[in-house]
Every structure is written in C-alpha cells, then in structure tokens.
Design a protein around this motif. Structure first.
Motif, PDB file in Angstrom:
ATOM      1  N   UNK A 132      27.868  42.498  42.918  1.00 42.22           N
ATOM      2  CA  UNK A 132      28.370  41.184  43.320  1.00 42.22           C
ATOM      3  C   UNK A 132      29.892  41.246  43.363  1.00 42.22           C
ATOM      4  N   UNK A 133      30.482  40.718  44.430  1.00 38.31           N
ATOM      5  CA  UNK A 133      31.938  40.626  44.555  1.00 38.31           C
ATOM      6  C   UNK A 133      32.335  39.182  44.312  1.00 38.31           C
ATOM      7  N   UNK A 134      33.308  38.975  43.420  1.00 37.08           N
ATOM      8  CA  UNK A 134      33.829  37.633  43.149  1.00 37.08           C
ATOM      9  C   UNK A 134      35.294  37.597  43.541  1.00 37.08           C
ATOM     10  N   UNK A 135      35.595  36.884  44.637  1.00 39.80           N
ATOM     11  CA  UNK A 135      36.964  36.786  45.120  1.00 39.80           C
ATOM     12  C   UNK A 135      37.597  35.491  44.615  1.00 39.80           C
ATOM     13  N   UNK A 136      38.774  35.620  44.014  1.00 35.16           N
ATOM     14  CA  UNK A 136      39.508  34.436  43.571  1.00 35.16           C
ATOM     15  C   UNK A 136      40.994  34.672  43.766  1.00 35.16           C
ATOM     16  N   UNK A 142      26.398  41.227  47.329  1.00 30.28           N
ATOM     17  CA  UNK A 142      26.618  39.795  47.511  1.00 30.28           C
ATOM     18  C   UNK A 142      28.113  39.506  47.369  1.00 30.28           C
ATOM     19  N   UNK A 143      28.715  38.918  48.398  1.00 32.41           N
ATOM     20  CA  UNK A 143      30.145  38.601  48.378  1.00 32.41           C
ATOM     21  C   UNK A 143      30.309  37.100  48.152  1.00 32.41           C
ATOM     22  N   UNK A 144      31.079  36.740  47.107  1.00 36.24           N
ATOM     23  CA  UNK A 144      31.252  35.331  46.743  1.00 36.24           C
ATOM     24  C   UNK A 144      32.733  34.953  46.701  1.00 36.24           C
ATOM     25  N   UNK A 145      32.973  33.646  46.751  1.00 28.78           N
ATOM     26  CA  UNK A 145      34.339  33.138  46.678  1.00 28.78           C
ATOM     27  C   UNK A 145      34.409  32.020  45.639  1.00 28.78           C
ATOM     28  N   UNK A 146      35.519  31.966  44.920  1.00 27.85           N
ATOM     29  CA  UNK A 146      35.750  30.972  43.871  1.00 27.85           C
ATOM     30  C   UNK A 146      36.227  29.660  44.499  1.00 27.85           C
ATOM     31  N   UNK A 147      35.463  28.578  44.325  1.00 26.52           N
ATOM     32  CA  UNK A 147      35.855  27.299  44.925  1.00 26.52           C
ATOM     33  C   UNK A 147      37.047  26.665  44.225  1.00 26.52           C
ATOM     34  N   UNK A 148      37.361  27.101  43.002  1.00 25.68           N
ATOM     35  CA  UNK A 148      38.580  26.614  42.351  1.00 25.68           C
ATOM     36  C   UNK A 148      39.813  27.167  43.064  1.00 25.68           C
ATOM     37  N   UNK A 181      39.814  28.247  46.177  1.00 21.08           N
ATOM     38  CA  UNK A 181      39.805  27.641  47.508  1.00 21.08           C
ATOM     39  C   UNK A 181      40.542  26.297  47.464  1.00 21.08           C
ATOM     40  N   UNK A 182      40.233  25.489  46.450  1.00 23.34           N
ATOM     41  CA  UNK A 182      40.888  24.184  46.305  1.00 23.34           C
ATOM     42  C   UNK A 182      42.373  24.349  45.985  1.00 23.34           C
ATOM     43  N   UNK A 183      42.702  25.303  45.115  1.00 24.22           N
ATOM     44  CA  UNK A 183      44.093  25.527  44.717  1.00 24.22           C
ATOM     45  C   UNK A 183      44.964  25.887  45.919  1.00 24.22           C
ATOM     46  N   UNK A 184      44.400  26.656  46.863  1.00 25.19           N
ATOM     47  CA  UNK A 184      45.138  27.067  48.059  1.00 25.19           C
ATOM     48  C   UNK A 184      45.039  26.036  49.192  1.00 25.19           C
ATOM     49  N   UNK A 185      44.452  24.870  48.890  1.00 20.80           N
ATOM     50  CA  UNK A 185      44.300  23.789  49.886  1.00 20.80           C
ATOM     51  C   UNK A 185      43.538  24.267  51.113  1.00 20.80           C
ATOM     52  N   UNK A 186      42.487  25.041  50.864  1.00 24.61           N
ATOM     53  CA  UNK A 186      41.617  25.525  51.930  1.00 24.61           C
ATOM     54  C   UNK A 186      40.355  24.666  51.937  1.00 24.61           C
ATOM     55  N   UNK A 187      39.983  24.136  53.094  1.00 20.73           N
ATOM     56  CA  UNK A 187      38.721  23.402  53.200  1.00 20.73           C
ATOM     57  C   UNK A 187      37.561  24.373  53.003  1.00 20.73           C
ATOM     58  N   UNK A 188      36.535  23.932  52.325  1.00 13.97           N
ATOM     59  CA  UNK A 188      35.381  24.808  52.081  1.00 13.97           C
ATOM     60  C   UNK A 188      34.774  25.297  53.386  1.00 13.97           C
ATOM     61  N   UNK A 189      34.849  24.461  54.425  1.00 17.13           N
ATOM     62  CA  UNK A 189      34.266  24.818  55.721  1.00 17.13           C
ATOM     63  C   UNK A 189      35.038  25.935  56.410  1.00 17.13           C
ATOM     64  N   UNK A 190      36.250  26.220  55.934  1.00 17.77           N
ATOM     65  CA  UNK A 190      37.048  27.284  56.538  1.00 17.77           C
ATOM     66  C   UNK A 190      36.609  28.672  56.065  1.00 17.77           C
ATOM     67  N   UNK A 191      35.830  28.702  54.997  1.00 19.17           N
ATOM     68  CA  UNK A 191      35.312  29.981  54.497  1.00 19.17           C
ATOM     69  C   UNK A 191      34.170  30.438  55.381  1.00 19.17           C
ATOM     70  N   UNK A 221      29.916  34.324  53.305  1.00 21.76           N
ATOM     71  CA  UNK A 221      30.389  34.387  51.918  1.00 21.76           C
ATOM     72  C   UNK A 221      29.770  33.240  51.114  1.00 21.76           C
ATOM     73  N   UNK A 222      29.317  33.539  49.903  1.00 28.70           N
ATOM     74  CA  UNK A 222      28.668  32.549  49.033  1.00 28.70           C
ATOM     75  C   UNK A 222      29.698  31.828  48.172  1.00 28.70           C
ATOM     76  N   UNK A 223      29.640  30.496  48.162  1.00 31.07           N
ATOM     77  CA  UNK A 223      30.524  29.693  47.326  1.00 31.07           C
ATOM     78  C   UNK A 223      30.016  29.674  45.885  1.00 31.07           C
TER      79      UNK A 223
END
Length: 201
Positions: A116-120, A156-162, A164-174, A178-180
């Motif tokens: 599992x990959x966790x990107x933050x 499984x490639x995932x992204x940290x929604x915290x 995403x929010x910190x960088x002011x990225x809309x979740x829909x832009x991911x 990639x799994x939230x």
C-alpha cells in the motif's frame, strides 16, 4: 589570542579552504572512477513494473524474502515529499516500483505481495488528475501511468485527505485511480497494527 593559536587557526582554515576548493575535482575523480565501467545491455531490468523502478538483481541469500514462505510480504510505503523533476514520475513512486521489481525478481509472485502506498504532504501533487496537473504545470501528470502500472501489479495507491485539504486541493481534483483516506497517519498506523512493515520513501 596567542601567536601559536593564530598559526593553528590559520593552518586549519587553509586545510579546510583547500579541501573545499578541491571538492569539485575530488567529486569528478570519484564519479568518473565509478562511471567508466561499461554495463551490459541487460544490466538493468524492470521485470514486474515495465519501464519503472529499474533494478540490477543479484541473487544473494541474506534477507531474501524467498527464503521464508511464511512471510506476509505486507508493506506500507509513506511518501511525503515532492521528489524529483515535476516533469518526471515521482521518485518515491519509482522506489515503490523498484521494491516490487526486487520482490518479483526474487521469486515472489505479485499476487503474494500486499503493498500500500500512502501519499501525504507535498507528495499529494503526484495524485492530481491530468486536467488539474496541466492547469498547474502545463503538462499531463507523468505519475498516472506509473500509478496505473502499480495498481495492475496489485499495489494500492492512496492519498491523505488531510494533506489534500491543507494544500487547498478539491477532492475531485485527485485522479480516480487513487484511493482517498482519512489521513496518512491513520492509514499507516492501522496497517502497522495489521502487521505491515513501514518504508518511508
């Protein structure tokens, strides 16, 4: 300060300064020494993730995952930096591909890998869809093909929604590949409690 002290300080300064001035030549000498060796055409390979994470496989017995058939082969990779040139695939994702290639070359089938990959942090940029990446950087996202290849290999490639929010990225832009997750911290902690090893790349 005593005259002897001046001499010692001057000598040290001269030694350090001389070495600093010679640093480029020393660097060139070392890198040229190692780079003169000719490599065979098949020296590097990408046996599982074609075109990514190249390896030079050497079949050695020490800590070889093939030696223990009871190993779970469960790894969570945490990526939190925006490594490398933005025009190239993320270096952390390349390193994940390298580990997949190494396990596969060692004789572990892809179906027996649980990665599992966790990107933050700044790494979440690698998860943008093509439209948003193009708006930000003027090119399509070079990571999406690699993410797709990793997913095909069962990673499984995932992204940290915290993040995403910190960088002011809309979740829909991911990108949809990639799994939230709630956060990278909770993802890593949950997986470690399930027996996953952690590799921070």
């Amino acid at each position: 300060m005593r005259p002897v002290s001046y001499i010692v300080v001057a000598a040290r300064a001269g030694f350090i300064g001389g070495n600093v001035l010679q640093a480029p030549q020393l660097y060139d000498k070392v890198t040229n020494h190692f780079s003169n060796k000719t490599e065979p055409a098949d020296f590097w390979s990408t046996p599982a993730i074609e075109g990514y994470g190249k390896i030079h496989y050497v079949d050695t017995p020490a800590y070889n995952p093939r030696n223990d058939p009871n190993l779970s082969n469960k790894i969570v990779f945490q990526l939190n930096k925006n490594d490398g040139d933005i025009k190239d695939p993320h270096l952390g994702l390349e390193r994940v591909a390298r580990v997949v290639n190494l396990y596969y070359a060692a004789g572990i089938p892809l179906k027996k890998l649980d990665f599992v990959v966790s990107m933050n942090g700044d790494a979440v940029i690698a998860a943008l869809n093509n439209e948003q990446f193009h708006k930000a950087y003027g090119i399509d996202n070079p990571n999406l093909k690699l993410i797709n290849e990793l997913e095909k290999a069962g990673v499984k490639v995932t992204v940290c929604d915290q993040s995403v929010a910190f960088h002011h990225i809309d979740r829909e832009w991911i990108d949809k590949s990639v799994t939230h997750t709630i956060s990278s911290g909770t993802t890593v902690a949950t997986l470690q409690n399930q027996g996953y090893g952690l590799l921070m790349l």
